[in-house]
Design an enzyme around this catalytic site. Structure first.
Site, PDB file in Angstrom:
ATOM      1  N   ARG A  19       0.824  -1.215   0.000  1.00  0.00           N
ATOM      2  CA  ARG A  19       0.000   0.000   0.000  1.00  0.00           C
ATOM      3  C   ARG A  19       0.858   1.265   0.000  1.00  0.00           C
ATOM      4  O   ARG A  19       1.703   1.438   0.880  1.00  0.00           O
ATOM      5  CB  ARG A  19      -0.919   0.019   1.221  1.00  0.00           C
ATOM      6  CG  ARG A  19      -1.994  -1.022   1.101  1.00  0.00           C
ATOM      7  CD  ARG A  19      -2.834  -1.172   2.335  1.00  0.00           C
ATOM      8  NE  ARG A  19      -3.746  -2.293   2.103  1.00  0.00           N
ATOM      9  CZ  ARG A  19      -5.050  -2.254   2.327  1.00  0.00           C
ATOM     10  NH1 ARG A  19      -5.603  -1.194   2.838  1.00  0.00           N
ATOM     11  NH2 ARG A  19      -5.796  -3.300   2.068  1.00  0.00           N
TER      12      ARG A  19
ATOM     13  N   SER B 140     -24.481 -13.288  10.152  1.00  0.00           N
ATOM     14  CA  SER B 140     -23.710 -12.194   9.563  1.00  0.00           C
ATOM     15  C   SER B 140     -23.640 -12.358   8.045  1.00  0.00           C
ATOM     16  O   SER B 140     -23.278 -13.440   7.555  1.00  0.00           O
ATOM     17  CB  SER B 140     -22.308 -12.224  10.190  1.00  0.00           C
ATOM     18  OG  SER B 140     -21.485 -11.248   9.622  1.00  0.00           O
TER      19      SER B 140
ATOM     20  N   SER C  46     -19.680  -1.381   0.201  1.00  0.00           N
ATOM     21  CA  SER C  46     -18.812  -0.291  -0.236  1.00  0.00           C
ATOM     22  C   SER C  46     -17.993  -0.594  -1.485  1.00  0.00           C
ATOM     23  O   SER C  46     -17.660   0.312  -2.232  1.00  0.00           O
ATOM     24  CB  SER C  46     -17.863   0.112   0.876  1.00  0.00           C
ATOM     25  OG  SER C  46     -16.961  -0.931   1.136  1.00  0.00           O
TER      26      SER C  46
ATOM     27  N   HIS D 203     -22.462   3.632   4.155  1.00  0.00           N
ATOM     28  CA  HIS D 203     -22.326   4.167   2.793  1.00  0.00           C
ATOM     29  C   HIS D 203     -23.659   4.681   2.246  1.00  0.00           C
ATOM     30  O   HIS D 203     -23.802   4.830   1.029  1.00  0.00           O
ATOM     31  CB  HIS D 203     -21.708   3.119   1.870  1.00  0.00           C
ATOM     32  CG  HIS D 203     -20.297   2.821   2.258  1.00  0.00           C
ATOM     33  ND1 HIS D 203     -19.233   3.617   1.875  1.00  0.00           N
ATOM     34  CD2 HIS D 203     -19.783   1.855   3.066  1.00  0.00           C
ATOM     35  CE1 HIS D 203     -18.115   3.129   2.402  1.00  0.00           C
ATOM     36  NE2 HIS D 203     -18.420   2.073   3.127  1.00  0.00           N
TER      37      HIS D 203
ATOM     38  N   LYS E 287     -18.290  10.085   6.310  1.00  0.00           N
ATOM     39  CA  LYS E 287     -18.327   9.940   4.845  1.00  0.00           C
ATOM     40  C   LYS E 287     -19.246  11.028   4.283  1.00  0.00           C
ATOM     41  O   LYS E 287     -18.816  12.167   4.165  1.00  0.00           O
ATOM     42  CB  LYS E 287     -18.713   8.508   4.488  1.00  0.00           C
ATOM     43  CG  LYS E 287     -17.693   7.505   5.089  1.00  0.00           C
ATOM     44  CD  LYS E 287     -17.806   6.130   4.553  1.00  0.00           C
ATOM     45  CE  LYS E 287     -17.048   5.096   5.375  1.00  0.00           C
ATOM     46  NZ  LYS E 287     -15.595   5.238   5.419  1.00  0.00           N
TER      47      LYS E 287
ATOM     48  N   THR F 115     -11.833   8.779  25.306  1.00  0.00           N
ATOM     49  CA  THR F 115     -12.188  10.201  25.341  1.00  0.00           C
ATOM     50  C   THR F 115     -13.260  10.504  24.297  1.00  0.00           C
ATOM     51  O   THR F 115     -13.208   9.991  23.180  1.00  0.00           O
ATOM     52  CB  THR F 115     -10.917  11.041  25.064  1.00  0.00           C
ATOM     53  OG1 THR F 115      -9.968  10.729  26.074  1.00  0.00           O
ATOM     54  CG2 THR F 115     -11.206  12.523  25.076  1.00  0.00           C
TER      55      THR F 115
HETATM   56  N1  PLP Z   1     -18.868   0.119   7.975  1.00  0.00           N
HETATM   57  C1  PLP Z   1     -18.574   0.046   6.674  1.00  0.00           C
HETATM   58  C2  PLP Z   1     -19.464  -0.759   5.794  1.00  0.00           C
HETATM   59  C3  PLP Z   1     -17.466   0.710   6.146  1.00  0.00           C
HETATM   60  O1  PLP Z   1     -17.162   0.613   4.837  1.00  0.00           O
HETATM   61  C4  PLP Z   1     -16.650   1.478   7.013  1.00  0.00           C
HETATM   62  C5  PLP Z   1     -15.467   2.233   6.506  1.00  0.00           C
HETATM   63  O2  PLP Z   1     -15.208   2.374   5.375  1.00  0.00           O
HETATM   64  C6  PLP Z   1     -16.992   1.518   8.372  1.00  0.00           C
HETATM   65  C7  PLP Z   1     -18.097   0.837   8.816  1.00  0.00           C
HETATM   66  C8  PLP Z   1     -16.177   2.320   9.329  1.00  0.00           C
HETATM   67  O3  PLP Z   1     -16.615   3.642   9.324  1.00  0.00           O
HETATM   68  P1  PLP Z   1     -15.599   4.829   9.703  1.00  0.00           P
HETATM   69  O4  PLP Z   1     -14.783   5.106   8.486  1.00  0.00           O
HETATM   70  O5  PLP Z   1     -16.478   5.941  10.127  1.00  0.00           O
HETATM   71  O6  PLP Z   1     -14.753   4.301  10.832  1.00  0.00           O
END
Ligand code: PLP
Length: 448
Positions: free
Chosen positions: A21, A136, A188, A216, A247, A277
């Site tokens: 990466r 899940s 996503s 998303h 996002k 925190t």
């Molecule tokens: N849930 C999904 C489906 C995600 O794609 C992501 C991050 O890309 C998250 C949760 C995590 O969210 P965050 O980026 O606000 O930590």
């Protein structure tokens, strides 16, 4: 042990596979999104960003910026403590109320990120519910998987977006056990959308709780930007809705919204909420302004959908292969990690276009891609320039073209009742059949 050799060898392995990466050093420019400054060693140049999750450009929205400036001047920088000890600021309270209202739930709870909210809420619920089994979706995000694993509860994975398979899994669970069905609305990387109503039908039939990740989708779908469940008119059928403020809302933070007892339970037992925190008040104030704005304003959502449509049409005109889906995510398929990196490098070096290549383990091997996310702030000219550049790089790299026909985008699953006996295939699989490029997934379906 030679520790250095161990780390270097592992990294060399990633390099050889073409999936090491490399982070692009980007400096976002408020007011110019999607343009940014790219720090390329000693050189700095302007680029256009095509892979941001600031889906609507809310990170530069005037109301959001002003709210954050005001909050810093009024309250300073950090929250000053955990939520329990001196950290609960009035803007947290206001934001939680706003989020509960957005999702039409009794209460909401903030976390420091979407990842943490999934991890903390799922691990707490699945660990504490007596004898719980988690169902899940096979496509769930790492944050959900980690939360479920951490709970040490029994879990079963059902086929992606498949109510039939969910029903099959639930049939095998003893009826008196606690059951929690966890899935996402918009996935996503492929941009496909869950048949939420049909999954809820099954969950209700087996008396299971439901947990929906709308990360998303919040800000982007529904009349007030509450997500796909709002658009489909099924928010009230979900036990818990989870979202991010990082996002489409353009700030950072995560949350869950649910009934008052569920929220109070997670607030009282989740270590990922209790022992950290609180979000700085300025972030809560900025997110509050963003959520309020997107509850009212339709412009951003409409303009984004328009740009998504136009980009897909132009890609089809040039035969650039992209995966059909009914969302705002446009995955341009390369199918090889080294070529994916080459295409991304050429776009950046020759055309000042920044798109991060997406490789394994984020997506399965052989499905490496460029994940395009058109925003309302990409102009029509930007789209023409991107497609010209892709066309040229495609040619140089010798990548295969798709047939030059318009790909008909599948519509999202309608919010109709699911009938277990009638259809041979669930809606999600019928959509896949209509797209027909994903034969492997179809072949995996038990009834296809
Ligand atoms: N849930 C999904 C489906 C995600 O794609 C992501 C991050 O890309 C998250 C949760 C995590 O969210 P965050 O980026 O606000 O930590």
């Amino acid at each position: 042990m030679d520790y250095s050799a161990f780390f270097s060898n592992a990294l060399d392995g990633l390099r050889q596979e073409g999936r090491y990466r490399v982070f692009a050093d980007i400096e976002r420019v408020a007011g110019a999104f999607p343009r940014a400054r790219y720090h390329d060693g000693e050189r700095v140049r302007d680029v256009i960003v095509w892979c941001s999750n600031d889906y609507l450009g809310m990170g530069q929205n005037d109301k959001v910026r002003q709210a954050m400036h005001r909050s810093i001047d009024l309250s300073g920088t950090g929250a000053g403590g955990t939520r329990n000890i001196a950290g609960t600021n009035h803007s947290h309270v206001l934001l939680e109320r706003e989020l509960a209202d957005l999702h039409d739930k009794e209460a909401a709870l903030l976390f420091t990120s979407g990842y943490v909210s999934n991890w903390a809420a799922l691990s707490t619920l699945a660990a504490k519910l007596p004898n719980c089994v988690v169902l899940s979706d096979a496509g769930n995000h790492a944050s959900m998987i980690e939360g479920i694993r951490h709970s040490r509860a029994e879990y079963r994975i059902f086929k992606h977006n498949c109510p039939d398979d969910l029903a099959r899994c639930l049939r095998e669970v003893e009826p008196d056990r606690a059951k929690l069905v966890a899935f996402e609305s918009v996935y996503s990387m492929d941009g496909d959308i869950a048949p939420i109503a049909e999954l809820c039908d099954v969950a209700e039939q087996y008396d299971a709780m439901t947990y929906l990740d709308e990360v998303h989708a919040v800000g982007l779908y529904g009349r007030r930007g509450a997500g796909i469940a709002e658009r489909d008119g099924v928010m009230n059928r979900l036990t818990i809705i989870q979202g991010t403020l990082g996002k489409a809302f353009g700030v950072i933070g995560g949350y869950i919204a649910s009934s008052a007892p569920v929220i109070d339970f997670v607030r009282s037992f989740a270590s990922g909420f209790i022992f950290t925190t609180a979000l700085p008040p300025m972030l809560a104030a900025g997110a509050l302004a963003s959520v309020r704005h997107l509850k009212e304003s339709q412009w951003e959502r409409k303009a984004q959908q328009d740009r998504v449509r136009l980009l897909r049409e132009r890609l089809d005109d040039r035969g650039i292969p992209h995966r059909a889906n009914p969302s705002h995510i446009v995955p341009v398929m390369v199918g090889d990690p080294v070529k994916c990196r080459t295409v991304a490098n050429r776009l950046l070096d020759d055309f000042d276009i920044y798109i991060q290549p997406i490789n394994y383990p984020t997506v399965p091997r052989g499905t490496e891609r460029l994940r395009l996310t058109p925003s309302p702030l990409h102009s029509r000219g930007d789209i023409e320039q991107l497609v010209e550049a892709l066309d040229e790089v495609w040619e140089q790299t010798g990548l295969a073209r798709a047939p030059r026909t318009r790909v008909k985008m599948p519509q999202a699953a309608p919010a109709h009742a699911w009938r277990p006996k009638e259809p041979a295939m669930c809606t999600a699989c019928r959509q896949l059949l209509a797209m027909s490029s994903d034969r492997a997934m179809l072949e995996a379906h038990p009834r296809a």
